[in-house]
Write a protein that holds these residues in place. Sequence first.
Motif, mmCIF file in Angstrom:
data_model
loop_
_atom_site.group_PDB
_atom_site.id
_atom_site.type_symbol
_atom_site.label_atom_id
_atom_site.label_comp_id
_atom_site.label_asym_id
_atom_site.label_seq_id
_atom_site.Cartn_x
_atom_site.Cartn_y
_atom_site.Cartn_z
ATOM 1 N N THR A 3 0.789 -1.304 0.038
ATOM 2 C CA THR A 3 -0.093 0.003 -0.048
ATOM 3 C C THR A 3 0.728 1.319 0.096
ATOM 4 O O THR A 3 1.896 1.318 0.544
ATOM 5 N N VAL A 4 0.406 2.291 -0.667
ATOM 6 C CA VAL A 4 1.004 3.357 -0.830
ATOM 7 C C VAL A 4 0.203 4.768 -0.863
ATOM 8 O O VAL A 4 -0.631 4.450 -1.543
ATOM 9 N N GLN A 5 0.197 5.483 0.287
ATOM 10 C CA GLN A 5 -0.482 6.948 0.404
ATOM 11 C C GLN A 5 0.194 7.982 -0.381
ATOM 12 O O GLN A 5 1.560 8.235 -0.030
ATOM 13 N N ILE A 6 -0.468 8.590 -1.531
ATOM 14 C CA ILE A 6 -0.024 9.751 -1.867
ATOM 15 C C ILE A 6 -0.620 10.793 -1.454
ATOM 16 O O ILE A 6 -1.949 11.172 -1.348
ATOM 17 N N ILE A 7 0.181 11.893 -0.556
ATOM 18 C CA ILE A 7 -0.288 13.065 -0.136
ATOM 19 C C ILE A 7 -0.112 14.187 -1.252
ATOM 20 O O ILE A 7 0.948 14.461 -1.640
ATOM 21 N N VAL A 8 -1.147 14.998 -1.503
ATOM 22 C CA VAL A 8 -1.129 15.885 -2.434
ATOM 23 C C VAL A 8 -1.508 17.321 -1.813
ATOM 24 O O VAL A 8 -2.796 17.732 -1.883
ATOM 25 N N ASN A 22 -4.149 11.444 -11.576
ATOM 26 C CA ASN A 22 -4.265 10.480 -12.445
ATOM 27 C C ASN A 22 -2.654 9.879 -12.447
ATOM 28 O O ASN A 22 -2.367 8.524 -12.550
ATOM 29 N N SER A 23 -1.569 10.553 -12.561
ATOM 30 C CA SER A 23 -0.257 9.721 -12.302
ATOM 31 C C SER A 23 -0.093 8.946 -11.314
ATOM 32 O O SER A 23 0.728 7.965 -11.433
ATOM 33 N N ALA A 24 -0.863 9.146 -10.181
ATOM 34 C CA ALA A 24 -0.889 8.376 -8.955
ATOM 35 C C ALA A 24 -1.809 7.055 -9.302
ATOM 36 O O ALA A 24 -1.361 6.038 -8.879
ATOM 37 N N LEU A 25 -2.868 7.467 -9.649
ATOM 38 C CA LEU A 25 -3.860 6.340 -9.626
ATOM 39 C C LEU A 25 -3.575 5.222 -10.665
ATOM 40 O O LEU A 25 -3.949 4.113 -10.762
ATOM 41 N N SER A 26 -2.797 5.744 -11.937
ATOM 42 C CA SER A 26 -2.489 4.743 -12.787
ATOM 43 C C SER A 26 -1.384 3.769 -12.592
ATOM 44 O O SER A 26 -0.831 3.119 -13.320
ATOM 45 N N GLN A 27 -0.807 4.040 -11.304
ATOM 46 C CA GLN A 27 0.449 3.133 -10.931
ATOM 47 C C GLN A 27 -0.001 1.719 -10.857
ATOM 48 O O GLN A 27 -1.054 1.525 -10.206
ATOM 49 N N GLU A 28 0.900 0.867 -11.076
ATOM 50 C CA GLU A 28 0.468 -0.764 -11.307
ATOM 51 C C GLU A 28 1.444 -1.376 -10.382
ATOM 52 O O GLU A 28 2.431 -0.748 -9.765
ATOM 53 N N VAL A 30 0.730 -1.666 -6.981
ATOM 54 C CA VAL A 30 0.555 -1.335 -5.951
ATOM 55 C C VAL A 30 -0.870 -0.829 -5.527
ATOM 56 O O VAL A 30 -1.524 -0.466 -6.190
ATOM 57 N N ASP A 31 -1.129 -0.840 -4.361
ATOM 58 C CA ASP A 31 -2.600 -0.538 -3.842
ATOM 59 C C ASP A 31 -2.359 1.277 -3.445
ATOM 60 O O ASP A 31 -1.907 1.451 -2.129
ATOM 61 N N VAL A 32 -2.869 1.886 -4.172
ATOM 62 C CA VAL A 32 -2.691 3.381 -4.225
ATOM 63 C C VAL A 32 -3.810 4.089 -3.622
ATOM 64 O O VAL A 32 -5.035 3.999 -3.698
ATOM 65 N N SER A 53 -12.400 12.991 -6.357
ATOM 66 C CA SER A 53 -13.040 12.195 -5.265
ATOM 67 C C SER A 53 -14.390 11.333 -5.643
ATOM 68 O O SER A 53 -14.589 10.028 -5.347
ATOM 69 N N SER A 54 -15.366 12.136 -6.613
ATOM 70 C CA SER A 54 -16.370 11.345 -7.039
ATOM 71 C C SER A 54 -16.256 10.232 -8.071
ATOM 72 O O SER A 54 -16.901 9.580 -8.456
ATOM 73 N N GLU A 55 -15.297 10.449 -8.960
ATOM 74 C CA GLU A 55 -14.934 9.614 -10.053
ATOM 75 C C GLU A 55 -14.113 8.376 -9.384
ATOM 76 O O GLU A 55 -14.138 7.479 -10.276
ATOM 77 N N ASP A 56 -13.204 8.394 -8.465
ATOM 78 C CA ASP A 56 -12.481 7.396 -8.103
ATOM 79 C C ASP A 56 -12.581 7.242 -6.474
ATOM 80 O O ASP A 56 -12.093 8.437 -5.755
ATOM 81 N N HIS A 57 -13.058 6.116 -6.056
ATOM 82 C CA HIS A 57 -13.116 5.931 -4.273
ATOM 83 C C HIS A 57 -11.702 6.203 -3.860
ATOM 84 O O HIS A 57 -11.672 6.266 -2.448
ATOM 85 N N ARG A 58 -10.518 5.965 -4.484
ATOM 86 C CA ARG A 58 -9.446 5.879 -4.034
ATOM 87 C C ARG A 58 -8.875 7.477 -3.706
ATOM 88 O O ARG A 58 -7.805 7.547 -3.055
ATOM 89 N N VAL A 59 -9.712 8.198 -3.905
ATOM 90 C CA VAL A 59 -9.288 9.671 -3.828
ATOM 91 C C VAL A 59 -10.241 10.316 -2.787
ATOM 92 O O VAL A 59 -11.284 10.105 -2.903
ATOM 93 N N ASP A 60 -9.668 10.832 -1.797
ATOM 94 C CA ASP A 60 -10.233 11.872 -0.773
ATOM 95 C C ASP A 60 -9.607 13.231 -0.750
ATOM 96 O O ASP A 60 -8.419 13.357 -1.179
ATOM 97 N N TYR A 61 -10.227 13.885 -0.057
ATOM 98 C CA TYR A 61 -9.662 15.239 0.035
ATOM 99 C C TYR A 61 -9.923 15.963 1.433
ATOM 100 O O TYR A 61 -10.917 15.680 2.123
#
Length: 345
Positions: A3-8, A22-28, A30-32, A53-61
Amino acid sequence: MTTVQIIVPCYNYGRYLRACVNSALSQENVDVKVLIIDDCSSDDTLDMCRQLSSEDHRVDYIHHAVNKGHIATYNEGLALADSDYLVLLSADDLLTPGCLSRATALMNYHPSVGLTYGYPIPVYDATLPLARTEDTGWTIWSGGDWIERMCRAGKNFICCPEVVIRTSIQHRLGGYKASLPHSADMEMWLRAAAISDIGRINGADQAYYRVHNANMHRTVHAGFLYDLRARRDAILSAFENEAGALPDAAAMQDTARRTLALTALRYACQIIDSGRAENEPVDLYREFALDLYPAAANTRQWQGLERRRNGVDGAISTVMARGHAQLREIADKYAWRRWWQTGLY
């Protein structure tokens, strides 16, 4: 899966946010997860956060109702991470394809490595250069050896978006220091190296680092003397903390002091050689060097500066200046190529 957490962290960079995320979500492989922190932006950042965040459940803000500044924003995100690894990715930067799988593979194989980096491609316009995605191997340094090399260079080897760090190491170190607004990252890397080994991905590009006039180092923190002081503060702070426990801490500090002092003296000579002495503070560079490393007064760099200040070089100064400038250009090109290939100056 790893698992990798990306802080933006994002402040008025809404126009870059989708590409960054998108550059983070497209990583292969790994669970991002992505956490965007909008630091009270006045542009469309909040709207973009909602869309992503509405388009991808992996994104929060998180949205700040009041601007807290970059250090507080960084630290808020880092404290919330609960993944195996994490990345602090500015909203105007991007990850290259496969960078997370390359970095985590290294660290999964070498548990002693707490931080991994690689080459960050500078981006100067809207076009992204093609990234190299096949690595040619890894380099592993003991943390103490890496710190000693940075002290000898007197420079930060890392930009930031190319770093992948173990979350456990980050939590042990705590957050970035608000007292180091220009060099908190350099201090963090040094402290990480004091308690873990350092890894580098060779041959592949690990991030895109955007260079533009809004970069903080080109605006509120501009000026080479400011930069030297920031480097000094980062190094001394690291040795006041975890790096101070290393066996050769005193010798490494002395090396760093000498390197930064001589760098200041050389730059002061360049100011005079290029005819900028009326506009740049030569004496402040001189004072910086002497205060940081009193033995600087016994060096040839000091003697060269004193000759220039006293006009001893006379008529040959222009010829000498051209020769020195050419040598510096060659040395700078060599240093950059070495860093590109090895991650070290």
